[in-house]
Design a protein around this motif. Structure first.
Motif, PDB file in Angstrom:
ATOM      1  N   LYS A 231      28.939  61.336 111.818  1.00 50.80           N
ATOM      2  CA  LYS A 231      29.399  62.642 111.324  1.00 50.80           C
ATOM      3  C   LYS A 231      28.210  63.483 110.867  1.00 50.80           C
ATOM      4  CE  LYS A 231      33.700  61.273 111.668  1.00 50.80           C
ATOM      5  NZ  LYS A 231      34.414  61.608 112.905  1.00 50.80           N
ATOM      6  N   GLU A 232      28.491  64.769 110.659  1.00 50.27           N
ATOM      7  CA  GLU A 232      27.437  65.708 110.277  1.00 50.27           C
ATOM      8  C   GLU A 232      26.759  65.296 108.964  1.00 50.27           C
ATOM      9  OE1 GLU A 232      26.340  67.823 112.473  1.00 50.27           O
ATOM     10  OE2 GLU A 232      24.784  68.235 110.981  1.00 50.27           O
ATOM     11  N   ASP A 233      27.552  64.682 108.034  1.00 52.15           N
ATOM     12  CA  ASP A 233      26.965  64.312 106.734  1.00 52.15           C
ATOM     13  C   ASP A 233      26.341  62.915 106.744  1.00 52.15           C
ATOM     14  OD1 ASP A 233      29.134  62.671 106.889  1.00 52.15           O
ATOM     15  OD2 ASP A 233      30.053  63.288 104.996  1.00 52.15           O
ATOM     16  N   GLY A 234      26.208  62.329 107.938  1.00 45.65           N
ATOM     17  CA  GLY A 234      25.530  61.039 108.043  1.00 45.65           C
ATOM     18  C   GLY A 234      26.455  59.840 107.906  1.00 45.65           C
ATOM     19  N   ARG A 295      19.778  64.581 104.372  1.00 48.94           N
ATOM     20  CA  ARG A 295      19.966  66.041 104.316  1.00 48.94           C
ATOM     21  C   ARG A 295      21.252  66.379 103.577  1.00 48.94           C
ATOM     22  NH1 ARG A 295      18.113  67.326 110.524  1.00 48.94           N
ATOM     23  NH2 ARG A 295      15.876  67.197 110.110  1.00 48.94           N
ATOM     24  N   ALA A 296      22.327  65.633 103.892  1.00 45.63           N
ATOM     25  CA  ALA A 296      23.606  65.912 103.243  1.00 45.63           C
ATOM     26  C   ALA A 296      23.512  65.625 101.748  1.00 45.63           C
ATOM     27  CB  ALA A 296      24.705  65.055 103.875  1.00 45.63           C
ATOM     28  N   LEU A 297      22.817  64.555 101.392  1.00 44.99           N
ATOM     29  CA  LEU A 297      22.686  64.206  99.966  1.00 44.99           C
ATOM     30  C   LEU A 297      21.887  65.264  99.218  1.00 44.99           C
ATOM     31  CD1 LEU A 297      22.040  60.363 100.190  1.00 44.99           C
ATOM     32  CD2 LEU A 297      24.067  61.523  99.305  1.00 44.99           C
ATOM     33  N   ALA A 298      20.819  65.734  99.843  1.00 41.34           N
ATOM     34  CA  ALA A 298      20.000  66.772  99.197  1.00 41.34           C
ATOM     35  C   ALA A 298      20.835  68.034  99.004  1.00 41.34           C
ATOM     36  CB  ALA A 298      18.772  67.058 100.049  1.00 41.34           C
ATOM     37  N   ARG A 299      21.613  68.369 100.030  1.00 42.11           N
ATOM     38  CA  ARG A 299      22.438  69.581  99.988  1.00 42.11           C
ATOM     39  C   ARG A 299      23.517  69.467  98.910  1.00 42.11           C
ATOM     40  NH1 ARG A 299      23.230  69.620 105.409  1.00 42.11           N
ATOM     41  NH2 ARG A 299      25.191  68.530 105.177  1.00 42.11           N
ATOM     42  N   GLU A 300      24.176  68.326  98.865  1.00 44.01           N
ATOM     43  CA  GLU A 300      25.314  68.171  97.950  1.00 44.01           C
ATOM     44  C   GLU A 300      24.900  68.025  96.494  1.00 44.01           C
ATOM     45  OE1 GLU A 300      27.672  64.859  99.242  1.00 44.01           O
ATOM     46  OE2 GLU A 300      27.765  65.669 101.275  1.00 44.01           O
ATOM     47  N   ARG A 324       8.714  63.806 105.869  1.00 47.04           N
ATOM     48  CA  ARG A 324       8.273  65.042 106.539  1.00 47.04           C
ATOM     49  C   ARG A 324       9.378  66.086 106.603  1.00 47.04           C
ATOM     50  NH1 ARG A 324       5.929  61.435 109.763  1.00 47.04           N
ATOM     51  NH2 ARG A 324       7.270  61.755 111.547  1.00 47.04           N
ATOM     52  N   ASP A 325      10.624  65.623 106.519  1.00 45.13           N
ATOM     53  CA  ASP A 325      11.758  66.539 106.557  1.00 45.13           C
ATOM     54  C   ASP A 325      11.769  67.453 105.325  1.00 45.13           C
ATOM     55  OD1 ASP A 325      14.094  67.317 108.025  1.00 45.13           O
ATOM     56  OD2 ASP A 325      15.309  66.427 106.431  1.00 45.13           O
ATOM     57  N   GLY A 326      11.159  66.979 104.237  1.00 39.06           N
ATOM     58  CA  GLY A 326      10.916  67.841 103.075  1.00 39.06           C
ATOM     59  C   GLY A 326      12.134  68.205 102.245  1.00 39.06           C
ATOM     60  N   ARG A 327      13.260  67.540 102.434  1.00 34.19           N
ATOM     61  CA  ARG A 327      14.443  67.888 101.632  1.00 34.19           C
ATOM     62  C   ARG A 327      14.296  67.427 100.183  1.00 34.19           C
ATOM     63  NH1 ARG A 327      15.437  69.874 106.252  1.00 34.19           N
ATOM     64  NH2 ARG A 327      17.577  70.403 106.874  1.00 34.19           N
ATOM     65  N   PHE A 328      13.462  66.417  99.945  1.00 29.92           N
ATOM     66  CA  PHE A 328      13.216  65.925  98.586  1.00 29.92           C
ATOM     67  C   PHE A 328      11.733  66.142  98.265  1.00 29.92           C
ATOM     68  CE2 PHE A 328      16.928  63.682 100.033  1.00 29.92           C
ATOM     69  CZ  PHE A 328      17.761  63.673  98.921  1.00 29.92           C
ATOM     70  N   ASP A 329      11.460  66.452  96.976  1.00 29.19           N
ATOM     71  CA  ASP A 329      10.059  66.643  96.590  1.00 29.19           C
ATOM     72  C   ASP A 329       9.283  65.346  96.735  1.00 29.19           C
ATOM     73  OD1 ASP A 329      10.722  69.186  95.983  1.00 29.19           O
ATOM     74  OD2 ASP A 329      10.881  68.880  93.806  1.00 29.19           O
ATOM     75  N   GLU A 330       9.928  64.258  96.294  1.00 27.66           N
ATOM     76  CA  GLU A 330       9.244  62.972  96.382  1.00 27.66           C
ATOM     77  C   GLU A 330      10.205  61.874  96.833  1.00 27.66           C
ATOM     78  OE1 GLU A 330       6.054  61.947  93.521  1.00 27.66           O
ATOM     79  OE2 GLU A 330       6.973  63.558  92.353  1.00 27.66           O
TER      80      GLU A 330
END
Lengths: 612, 49
Positions: A231-234, A295-300, A324-330
């Motif tokens: 699914k889109e949210d992984g 990505r979904a976790l960062a978004r939510e 490298r996707d950069g959704r999280f600072d660390e």
């Protein structure tokens, strides 16, 4: 307050001791038993942890086991009922062990602990607690991380029920927010391909990852269309008609073979283009699933910090993509992300969650102390042990030792490097390492075939000075545990010969950078950054090598041969040295040259290598 | 005894009481098989199952 964590009875048994929330010692049983992935009760590992902490079983506040046997039994029973009558053969094999031993694990553990304490039935044992498998993993990733608040994503084959879980950590607290359950598992999907490609499940997954860059992900669409409903949210579901692990004794079904155009490869059978493409395809599918999840976790949640644990978090290529996707600072990955790390997580969960012990302010520090948590040997002890073996060695001062070893490495020698405390987790990080010059084009194959006796395609990792890492790799942060695969900087890359149109394993041996021994065919490297604070001696060695050659990087591979655990004692190191293509051995301040050793002590380690 | 109380606590927390008869029957079988191994109880077992 001391808490002991134990993982055992499945694979990678280990013990870890935590004092007031700080890791004192952690080691796998295989280091002592010399059986790779040893699943036995970790008697020697526990004894070592207690000795390292100067304590005894009776003085512990608690002993925590890393998963819950009843819950696992519930999963087994329900799975057999769901698949009945198909799984009867497997049921008949599994149940006797469960009904005889595993269901009574609490008693078994108590008995083992009593034997260990040597004080019989009357002795007072500390409370025995059980932590859920994924909570143990999550605790092992969150508490030692430098973050006060973080999301923790745990991905593995299966624990009790959970195969994928998200937890939220804040200070001392850690709570699992949501889970995906068996049989839907990214770890098992990857293991199914590992099996199909002829490698051992729970051990050969690294090989699939190493093989992937030689192929093209031509089967990715087929995987996404048939095997996994992503699914889109992984979140995902696996179509069980392609797998056999629920009811049968293998990973994949005949339908799987039909979909991918052939039966599973037999071990040691030649690798074909189809195998390389399958490896590339499952790797691409895994990366896609992990990226959708993060990505979904960062978004939510809007969280800025992410911790990763579970066996899938050892997939350094996927980790590199997440960073490298950069959704999280660390992003922080537990170096012992597999089940061995569960022992550490169980101890930490017991201390912080059950005993409500406070968590020291994280303050940006790394609680794993470079993962150098295993047994160490004092210099006089090393000399005594080597002398008892009949080894001939010289003892050098610190400065001379570094300069002399750097000179040998620059001259193309392969060096066994045994220093300080052993590493906890599957990676050698500069204390139980085989080191070599990364600039030599033939070094990768020489190390694989003559020293490690393993498949020629397997890549090696670079250990680079932390302060120089950015100049050589596309890396803007430390990677102390070799858990990030990143590209080599463009200016150090070398193009494949024009018109060569090489494909598959033919690309092996063609330099892809100025440090070919540590550059994979896709121009990537599984980087370990070495800091002066964490491992000063290893840092000094790489620095000296860099001053001599202009290249502050060494090939760093685990000090063992295929099928064997990493060497744990000076005796193991000497045996491995005498049976392989290692030219020089450095144990503490002792230096041993192969040519100077008694011929009678030489042997061919290849004779004792087991397939892994 | 601690095994039985732990098992009961587990079933209660998980609300999976329906597993209890399955587990008990399996344990009974296992126990009888163990007792019956090469002993005088074997004929008794045959008449039972």
């Amino acid at each position: 307050m001391d808490v002991l964590g134990i993982s055992a009875f499945y694979h990678d048994s280990a013990a870890a001791l935590v004092r007031d929330g700080r890791v004192v010692a952690a080691v796998q049983e295989e280091a002592f038993s010399r059986r790779k992935h040893d699943a036995a009760f970790p008697r020697a590992a526990i004894a070592h942890c207690l000795e390292a902490g100067g304590t005894s079983l009776e003085r512990l506040a608690a002993v925590v086991f890393y998963d819950k046997p009843f819950l696992k039994f519930e999963r087994l029973l329900e799975t057999y009922l769901t698949t009945a009558p198909r799984g009867f053969a497997s049921f008949r094999r599994a149940m006797p062990v469960w009904l005889r031993e595993k269901l009574f694990q609490k008693d078994l553990l108590r008995r083992e602990l009593r034997t260990l304490s040597g004080s019989g039935r009357s002795s007072r044992l500390p409370p025995l607690l059980f932590s859920e498998h994924h909570l143990s993993h999550a605790a092992s990733a969150f508490y030692p991380s430098p973050f006060e608040n973080a999301l923790v994503l745990t991905l593995d084959g299966v624990g009790e029920w959970a195969t994928t879980s998200v937890a939220e950590g804040a200070g001392r607290s850690l709570a699992v927010l949501r889970e995906l359950h068996f049989p839907h598992s990214l770890g098992l999907l990857y293991s199914a391909f590992t099996h199909h490609l002829g490698f051992r499940v729970n051990a050969g997954e690294y090989k699939v990852m190493g093989l992937a860059p030689y192929g093209e992900p031509v089967y990715l669409r087929r995987i996404l269309d048939h095997l996994i409903d992503l699914k889109e949210d992984g979140t995902f579901r696996l179509d069980q008609s392609y797998f056999d692990y629920c009811a049968g004794s293998t990973m994949t079904s005949r339908r799987f073979d039909a979909l991918f155009g052939g039966p599973p490869r037999a071990p040691e059978e030649p690798l074909t283009r189809r195998h390389l493409d399958l490896a590339a395809s499952v790797q691409a599918a895994l990366e896609e699933a992990v990226l959708r999840l993060t990505r979904a976790l960062a978004r939510e949640t809007g969280a800025r910090h992410l911790c990763l644990a579970g066996g899938v978090a050892l997939n350094a290529v996927a980790n590199g993509r997440v960073v490298r996707d950069g959704r999280f600072d660390e992003v922080w990955v537990q170096p012992a992300a597999g089940d061995a790390g569960g022992a550490l997580g169980a101890a930490l969960a017991g201390y912080h969650l059950t005993l409500e012990g406070p968590r020291a302010p994280a303050g940006g520090g790394d609680g794993m102390r470079g993962a150098l948590l295993g047994p160490a040997f004092e210099q006089p002890d090393v000399e005594r042990r080597l002398a008892a073996l009949g080894a001939r060695f010289a003892v050098l001062g610190d400065r001379e030792l570094i300069a002399d070893t750097a000179r040998a490495l620059a001259g193309g020698r392969i060096v066994g490097w045994f220093q300080g405390a052993g590493e906890f987790g599957p990676r050698a990080l500069g204390n139980r390492s085989i080191l070599a010059d990364p600039r030599a084009p033939e070094m990768q194959q020489a190390l694989n075939l003559r020293t490690k006796f393993r498949e020629s395609f397997r890549p090696f990792a670079p250990a680079v000075l932390e302060e120089e890492a950015g100049a050589w790799f596309e890396l803007d942060r430390p990677s102390p545990y070799m858990l990030l695969v990143v590209p080599v900087q463009e200016r150090h890359r070398v193009a494949e010969p024009a018109g060569a149109a090489l494909e598959g394993l033919a690309r092996l041996g063609v330099p892809h950078s100025t440090i070919p021994a540590v550059t994979h065919v896709d121009g990537s490297a599984r980087v370990q950054t070495v800091s002066r604070e964490t491992n000063p001696r290893f840092h000094a060695l790489i620095e000296a090598f860099g001053e001599r050659t202009g290249c502050p990087i060494l090939v760093n591979t685990s000090f063992n041969v295929r099928g064997e655990p990493m060497v744990a004692t000076p005796e193991d190191a000497f045996r491995c040295f005498m049976g392989t293509g290692i030219d020089r051995l450095v144990v503490g301040n002792c230096v041993l040259e192969k040519a100077e050793q008694p011929a009678a002590l030489r042997h061919d380690q290849r004779d004792v290598v087991e397939p892994d | 005894m601690s095994f039985l109380s732990d098992l009961w606590a587990f079933l209660r927390v998980r609300r999976k009481f329906w597993l209890l008869p399955i587990i008990l029957v399996m344990l009974l079988f296992a126990g009888l098989a163990l007792v019956g191994q090469g002993s005088t109880v074997a004929p008794f077992l045959y008449t039972l199952f």
